[in-house]
Design a protein around this motif. Structure first.
Motif, PDB file in Angstrom:
ATOM      1  N   VAL A 177      39.498  36.757  40.195  1.00 45.27           N
ATOM      2  CA  VAL A 177      38.151  37.148  39.773  1.00 45.27           C
ATOM      3  C   VAL A 177      37.327  35.895  39.459  1.00 45.27           C
ATOM      4  CG1 VAL A 177      36.804  38.294  37.971  1.00 45.27           C
ATOM      5  CG2 VAL A 177      38.857  39.391  38.894  1.00 45.27           C
ATOM      6  N   PHE A 178      36.112  35.848  40.009  1.00 46.25           N
ATOM      7  CA  PHE A 178      35.180  34.769  39.684  1.00 46.25           C
ATOM      8  C   PHE A 178      33.928  35.384  39.096  1.00 46.25           C
ATOM      9  CE2 PHE A 178      31.740  31.798  40.338  1.00 46.25           C
ATOM     10  CZ  PHE A 178      32.317  30.566  40.036  1.00 46.25           C
ATOM     11  N   HIS A 179      33.606  35.032  37.848  1.00 44.64           N
ATOM     12  CA  HIS A 179      32.399  35.524  37.181  1.00 44.64           C
ATOM     13  C   HIS A 179      31.237  34.582  37.492  1.00 44.64           C
ATOM     14  CE1 HIS A 179      34.063  38.786  34.646  1.00 44.64           C
ATOM     15  NE2 HIS A 179      35.178  38.096  34.769  1.00 44.64           N
TER      16      HIS A 179
ATOM     17  N   LEU B 220      27.013  29.205  42.827  1.00 47.49           N
ATOM     18  CA  LEU B 220      27.454  29.746  44.111  1.00 47.49           C
ATOM     19  C   LEU B 220      28.395  28.801  44.850  1.00 47.49           C
ATOM     20  CD1 LEU B 220      24.210  31.476  45.431  1.00 47.49           C
ATOM     21  CD2 LEU B 220      26.350  32.592  44.809  1.00 47.49           C
ATOM     22  N   ASP B 221      28.178  27.486  44.714  1.00 48.42           N
ATOM     23  CA  ASP B 221      29.058  26.524  45.380  1.00 48.42           C
ATOM     24  C   ASP B 221      30.483  26.596  44.868  1.00 48.42           C
ATOM     25  OD1 ASP B 221      27.227  25.481  47.124  1.00 48.42           O
ATOM     26  OD2 ASP B 221      26.636  23.822  45.830  1.00 48.42           O
ATOM     27  N   ARG B 222      30.663  27.111  43.646  1.00 49.69           N
ATOM     28  CA  ARG B 222      31.980  27.132  43.016  1.00 49.69           C
ATOM     29  C   ARG B 222      32.773  28.398  43.332  1.00 49.69           C
ATOM     30  NH1 ARG B 222      31.291  27.705  37.655  1.00 49.69           N
ATOM     31  NH2 ARG B 222      33.512  27.267  37.406  1.00 49.69           N
ATOM     32  N   VAL B 223      32.164  29.356  44.014  1.00 52.38           N
ATOM     33  CA  VAL B 223      32.873  30.600  44.337  1.00 52.38           C
ATOM     34  C   VAL B 223      33.993  30.292  45.330  1.00 52.38           C
ATOM     35  CG1 VAL B 223      32.696  32.909  45.327  1.00 52.38           C
ATOM     36  CG2 VAL B 223      30.824  32.003  43.938  1.00 52.38           C
ATOM     37  N   PRO B 224      35.264  30.529  44.958  1.00 44.35           N
ATOM     38  CA  PRO B 224      36.368  30.167  45.854  1.00 44.35           C
ATOM     39  C   PRO B 224      36.541  31.177  46.983  1.00 44.35           C
ATOM     40  CG  PRO B 224      37.228  31.145  43.843  1.00 44.35           C
ATOM     41  CD  PRO B 224      35.744  31.046  43.653  1.00 44.35           C
ATOM     42  N   LYS B 225      37.069  30.705  48.079  1.00 43.80           N
ATOM     43  CA  LYS B 225      37.369  31.594  49.204  1.00 43.80           C
ATOM     44  C   LYS B 225      38.434  32.590  48.766  1.00 43.80           C
ATOM     45  CE  LYS B 225      38.599  31.566  54.107  1.00 43.80           C
ATOM     46  NZ  LYS B 225      37.413  32.336  54.503  1.00 43.80           N
ATOM     47  N   GLY B 226      38.223  33.876  49.093  1.00 46.08           N
ATOM     48  CA  GLY B 226      39.194  34.909  48.756  1.00 46.08           C
ATOM     49  C   GLY B 226      39.013  35.519  47.385  1.00 46.08           C
ATOM     50  N   ALA B 227      37.896  35.200  46.698  1.00 49.91           N
ATOM     51  CA  ALA B 227      37.677  35.709  45.338  1.00 49.91           C
ATOM     52  C   ALA B 227      37.119  37.122  45.357  1.00 49.91           C
ATOM     53  CB  ALA B 227      36.718  34.794  44.577  1.00 49.91           C
ATOM     54  N   VAL B 228      37.305  37.810  44.220  1.00 49.39           N
ATOM     55  CA  VAL B 228      36.551  39.026  43.907  1.00 49.39           C
ATOM     56  C   VAL B 228      35.413  38.571  43.001  1.00 49.39           C
ATOM     57  CG1 VAL B 228      36.564  41.237  42.719  1.00 49.39           C
ATOM     58  CG2 VAL B 228      38.505  40.590  44.151  1.00 49.39           C
ATOM     59  N   LEU B 229      34.198  38.684  43.484  1.00 47.81           N
ATOM     60  CA  LEU B 229      33.045  38.161  42.762  1.00 47.81           C
ATOM     61  C   LEU B 229      32.494  39.212  41.810  1.00 47.81           C
ATOM     62  CD1 LEU B 229      31.085  35.761  42.473  1.00 47.81           C
ATOM     63  CD2 LEU B 229      29.682  36.820  44.252  1.00 47.81           C
TER      64      LEU B 229
ATOM     65  N   ASP C 104      30.543  35.920  53.015  1.00 44.07           N
ATOM     66  CA  ASP C 104      31.502  35.734  54.099  1.00 44.07           C
ATOM     67  C   ASP C 104      32.815  35.136  53.607  1.00 44.07           C
ATOM     68  OD1 ASP C 104      30.505  33.218  53.480  1.00 44.07           O
ATOM     69  OD2 ASP C 104      30.557  32.518  55.559  1.00 44.07           O
ATOM     70  N   ARG C 105      32.887  34.758  52.319  1.00 50.40           N
ATOM     71  CA  ARG C 105      34.134  34.174  51.822  1.00 50.40           C
ATOM     72  C   ARG C 105      34.725  34.899  50.619  1.00 50.40           C
ATOM     73  NH1 ARG C 105      30.458  29.747  50.177  1.00 50.40           N
ATOM     74  NH2 ARG C 105      30.588  29.333  47.926  1.00 50.40           N
ATOM     75  N   ILE C 106      34.148  36.047  50.243  1.00 48.08           N
ATOM     76  CA  ILE C 106      34.723  36.819  49.143  1.00 48.08           C
ATOM     77  C   ILE C 106      35.418  38.058  49.684  1.00 48.08           C
ATOM     78  CG2 ILE C 106      33.048  35.950  47.455  1.00 48.08           C
ATOM     79  CD1 ILE C 106      31.567  38.615  47.677  1.00 48.08           C
ATOM     80  N   GLN C 107      36.345  38.599  48.888  1.00 46.23           N
ATOM     81  CA  GLN C 107      37.109  39.786  49.268  1.00 46.23           C
ATOM     82  C   GLN C 107      36.452  41.077  48.807  1.00 46.23           C
ATOM     83  OE1 GLN C 107      40.053  39.888  51.203  1.00 46.23           O
ATOM     84  NE2 GLN C 107      39.270  37.835  51.588  1.00 46.23           N
ATOM     85  N   ALA C 108      35.686  40.994  47.721  1.00 47.40           N
ATOM     86  CA  ALA C 108      35.023  42.183  47.173  1.00 47.40           C
ATOM     87  C   ALA C 108      33.959  41.723  46.189  1.00 47.40           C
ATOM     88  CB  ALA C 108      36.029  43.105  46.486  1.00 47.40           C
ATOM     89  N   LEU C 109      33.058  42.650  45.843  1.00 49.97           N
ATOM     90  CA  LEU C 109      31.957  42.341  44.937  1.00 49.97           C
ATOM     91  C   LEU C 109      31.798  43.468  43.929  1.00 49.97           C
ATOM     92  CD1 LEU C 109      29.383  40.679  44.131  1.00 49.97           C
ATOM     93  CD2 LEU C 109      28.157  41.991  45.876  1.00 49.97           C
ATOM     94  N   VAL C 110      31.590  43.079  42.658  1.00 46.46           N
ATOM     95  CA  VAL C 110      31.351  44.043  41.581  1.00 46.46           C
ATOM     96  C   VAL C 110      30.136  43.558  40.795  1.00 46.46           C
ATOM     97  CG1 VAL C 110      32.270  45.084  39.475  1.00 46.46           C
ATOM     98  CG2 VAL C 110      33.801  44.603  41.390  1.00 46.46           C
TER      99      VAL C 110
END
Length: 377
Positions: A313-315, A322-331, A345-351
């Protein structure tokens, strides 16, 4: 209303010798770096906003505005972006600016700002990530009569998450519709039977604020009275009228529609935009792995793009992160800003904490196939 054509945009660019500057900045850009996007965006937008509108174009715009004002008896109008290619194979949902209740004195300034909005960081990212040339996307602008809306919203003639069902989806808020499509508010949600018009599901949200026309031009945020905040924004009669006209529009265009609408103080209905509805592709049923069958952290919300996604999970606290959002994260984000397209294009899901199924981000999530849940406040 009247239209300021995409050729007018090309005339503006050529008259002010901006083509070479825009092309060079976009050619050298690394779109994966948000700070680089921001710097290039600021440079191009500043150049566009500072340049004059050519005299012949300015004269034509003022003449059309004066004719419209005389015909309607009104002084404030909506200026809405309408780029070539928008709402076709690519939606560009929420990427460009529009302005409401624009007066004559602000007409050219707002026109330049709409042209400049072709080059916001997220609009540049969307453009280049889809390998689209800026030359292919001249910016048209529509100048339209304003609706002093008591209630606004969006109606989908099919449920995009369940297109095999038989329901229209209506989202609504008090006041002007900007706070719905930009994700500021979680709207009231109604599902109506296409065949009979019966309400098969509804969820009424708290709506503490609304956007209204300002007497000085532009718009202003205003509170909704405490006794009204939790009330339904639409009556059964309002919903019946929406269903009737939504199905007529769908029949006319021959495919499911995404329709923006507004009702004035007398409950008169205005359809202000329609476009083809982007439906979610059917997916295979997924069995959730046993290791994820654990303590429930949160439930509820609205699924706007179905699917399964897992990852760290990335809050997101601010757009600067935005630059810090890792590939494969749930944002996880506070609101469904269209700026989030830059990491989708690099996240797995969004909440997100607020939002509805008819926001601009919802359109982008379905377009890009990102599993998304909104309105989890």
């Amino acid at each position: 209303g009247f239209a300021i054509s995409a050729w007018a945009y090309q005339h503006f660019v050529q008259s002010n010798q901006l083509r070479e500057k825009i092309d060079k900045l976009l050619k050298d850009l690394t779109i994966r770096n948000y700070r680089d996007l921001e710097l290039v965006s600021e440079d191009i937008r500043d150049a566009v906003i500072r340049k004059p509108v050519p005299e012949d174009l300015a004269g034509a715009i003022y003449q059309a505005f004066d004719t419209l004002s005389a015909a309607t008896g009104k002084t404030g109008f909506a200026l809405r972006s309408s780029a070539i290619g928008e709402d076709t194979s690519f939606s560009f949902a929420g990427q460009y600016l529009s302005f409401l209740n624009v007066r004559r004195d602000d007409l050219l300034d707002h026109y330049r700002q709409i042209l400049a909005s072709k080059f916001t960081p997220s609009a540049i990212y969307y453009l280049l990530s889809h390998s689209i040339s800026d030359l292919d996307l001249g910016m048209g602008v529509a100048c339209l009569e304003m609706v002093e809306a008591a209630v606004s919203g969006v109606v989908y003639t099919l449920d995009p998450v369940n297109p095999g069902g038989a329901a229209l989806v209506v989202n609504a808020i008090f006041g002007l519709g900007s706070y719905l499509v930009d994700g500021t508010l979680t709207p009231d949600v109604y599902h109506l039977s296409r065949a009979e018009g019966k309400i098969v599901y509804q969820s009424i949200s708290s709506k503490p604020i609304q956007l209204k026309l300002s007497a000085e031009g532009g718009v202003v945020q205003a509170p909704v009275s405490p006794e009204m905040q939790g009330q339904s924004s639409l009556t059964p009669a309002n919903l019946a009228l929406l269903r009737e006209y939504a199905l007529k529009v769908e029949k006319h265009f021959g495919c499911p529609q995404d329709i923006e609408w507004a009702m004035d103080q007398a409950a008169k209905l205005f359809l202000v935009q329609t476009r083809p509805l982007n439906l979610t592709q059917s997916r295979a049923t997924v069995i959730i792995p046993a290791q994820y069958d654990s303590r429930l952290i949160m439930e509820g919300g609205i699924a706007i793009c179905s699917g399964v996604g897992s990852g760290p999970v990335f809050h997101l606290v601010s757009i600067e992160d935005l630059d810090r959002v890792p590939k494969g994260a749930v944002l996880v984000a506070a609101s469904p800003s269209p700026y989030l397209v830059m990491v989708m294009d690099r996240i797995q899901a969004l909440v997100t904490r607020v939002g509805g199924s008819t926001s601009h981000l919802a359109t982008l999530a379905r377009e890009l196939g990102v599993p998304t849940v909104v309105g989890l406040s």
